[in-house]
Write an enzyme that holds these catalytic residues in place. Structure first.
Site, PDB file in Angstrom:
ATOM      1  CD  GLU A  65      -1.340  -2.178   1.900  1.00  7.59           C
ATOM      2  OE1 GLU A  65      -1.861  -2.973   2.778  1.00  7.59           O
ATOM      3  OE2 GLU A  65      -0.137  -2.487   1.665  1.00  7.59           O
TER       4      GLU A  65
ATOM      5  CG  LEU B  36      19.656 -28.593  -4.048  1.00  6.28           C
ATOM      6  CD1 LEU B  36      19.793 -28.443  -2.750  1.00  6.28           C
ATOM      7  CD2 LEU B  36      18.647 -29.143  -4.712  1.00  6.28           C
TER       8      LEU B  36
ATOM      9  CB  ALA C 156      16.968 -42.589 -11.924  1.00  3.18           C
TER      10      ALA C 156
ATOM     11  NE  ARG D 184      20.910 -24.500 -13.665  1.00  5.30           N
ATOM     12  CZ  ARG D 184      20.921 -25.431 -11.931  1.00  5.30           C
ATOM     13  NH1 ARG D 184      21.278 -24.452 -10.885  1.00  5.30           N
ATOM     14  NH2 ARG D 184      20.035 -26.544 -12.130  1.00  5.30           N
TER      15      ARG D 184
ATOM     16  CD  GLU E 131      13.607 -28.996  -6.912  1.00  3.47           C
ATOM     17  OE1 GLU E 131      14.642 -29.712  -7.886  1.00  3.47           O
ATOM     18  OE2 GLU E 131      13.955 -27.769  -6.616  1.00  3.47           O
TER      19      GLU E 131
ATOM     20  N   PRO F  11      13.122 -40.279  -3.748  1.00  8.28           N
ATOM     21  CG  PRO F  11      13.514 -41.855  -4.260  1.00  8.28           C
ATOM     22  CD  PRO F  11      13.502 -40.918  -3.807  1.00  8.28           C
TER      23      PRO F  11
END
Length: 335
Positions: A47, A199, A157, A202, A262, A265
């Site tokens: 604001e 991590l 993978a 880019r 990220e 598993p």
């Protein structure tokens, strides 16, 4: 309000622990006079930025704000005071402020004679840039998005652990945009050792973005010497635990609001098992592997009745991939 929403998106990831808010000022004749978004902590709120641009044209005008104007004095003065001092005649906001210290601004403004109405584009704002902040206020912990890319048969993978590239270039660019808007990116020590994950954010040419999220490595094992996450491009925190709740407690103490998970598993399974994943963003590539690690490790499910159920928010194409976003179904935890 749509313009204010778009402005708030441009500062997502830069304002925590404050919310990313956008504001637009119309003059007394309905013409745009000013616009702005929340600045980094300690800086002006949306604001104030919009009022600065509007100047005297704000008098008698209308303010459109994605979040109810705050009424408390924190690092900066109340936005309600700034609006009243500027002579704003009407305020339209999207989402009511749930913060126990800051809420109540609408009533303060009404008591001063300002025409105030809420709820404009509320659903879009709440599901957009304010999603993580609203969640953190309501739950006391950061909002967690689990992002992964997998084949049609759920593999992240191949059998030999190669994974570059399962998803296509459009999806990979989107992932960097998601990282750019996060406060922290989390991965396990296993992912760091296996992939030397950087991590970082880019662009398409591989150039590093000016702002980088906090890098968080989870696990009791060490980080190998020379690992890219140990460079000076961005800060890295090593949380030596396997407990997702402990990880989030550490990040809460650091003012983190929006977390991007990220990891592999095993880490994903731990967060899902603890019901600490609030949104899934899955990129499904049109490929089959038939073998190799699955996207999700053990998640505390031994029979179909124990399955973690999710509600699909959206399905869209991302280049040749399919992007699926989902949130926990009712009764499954999350926000």
């Amino acid at each position: 309000m749509a313009v204010a929403l778009a402005l708030s998106e441009t500062v997502r990831g830069t304002t925590s622990p404050n919310p990313p808010v956008g504001a637009v000022i119309l003059d007394a004749h309905g013409h745009r006079a000013g616009a702005g978004a929340t600045q980094p902590p300690g800086g002006p709120h949306a604001e104030v930025m919009a009022l600065r641009e509007a100047g005297e044209r704000a008098r008698g005008g209308t303010a459109f704000v994605t979040l109810e104007p705050c009424s408390h004095h924190g690092r900066t003065p109340p936005c309600t005071d700034a609006l009243l001092d500027a002579g704003i005649a009407a305020v339209r906001y999207a989402v009511a402020d749930p913060h126990p210290q800051a809420r109540g601004g609408a009533e303060v403004l009404r008591a001063a004679g300002v025409d105030v109405r809420g709820g404009l584009l509320a659903d879009e704002v709440a599901a957009g840039p304010l999603r993580a902040w609203l969640h953190s206020v309501r739950t006391g912990r950061p909002h967690v998005t689990w992002k992964y890319a997998a084949t049609l048969d759920g593999r992240i993978a191949a059998a030999d652990r190669t994974s570059r590239w399962i998803s296509g270039p459009v999806s990979r660019a989107e992932v960097h945009a998601i990282r750019a808007a996060a406060d922290a990116v989390v991965a396990g020590t296993g992912t760091i050792r296996a992939d030397d994950a950087w991590l970082t954010v880019r662009d398409a040419a591989g150039a590093l973005a000016e702002r980088q999220p906090l890098r968080v490595v989870v696990g009791r094992g060490g980080i190998p010497d020379g690992a890219r996450v140990l460079d000076s491009v961005a800060e890295t925190v090593h949380v030596r635990t396997h407990d997702p709740a402990e990880v989030l407690a550490v990040l809460t103490d650091r003012g983190v609001v929006d977390v991007l998970l990220e990891g592999g598993p095993t880490l994903a399974g731990a967060f899902v098992r603890a019901r600490l994943v609030d949104r899934i963003v899955a990129y499904v590539a049109p490929a089959l592997l038939g073998d190799g690690p699955a996207a999700l490790g053990p998640a505390g499910v031994s029979t179909i009745t124990e399955a973690h159920r999710w509600r699909v928010e959206g399905v869209t194409m991302s280049g040749e991939d399919v992007r699926i976003t989902a949130v926990p179904a009712v009764g499954e935890g999350g926000d």
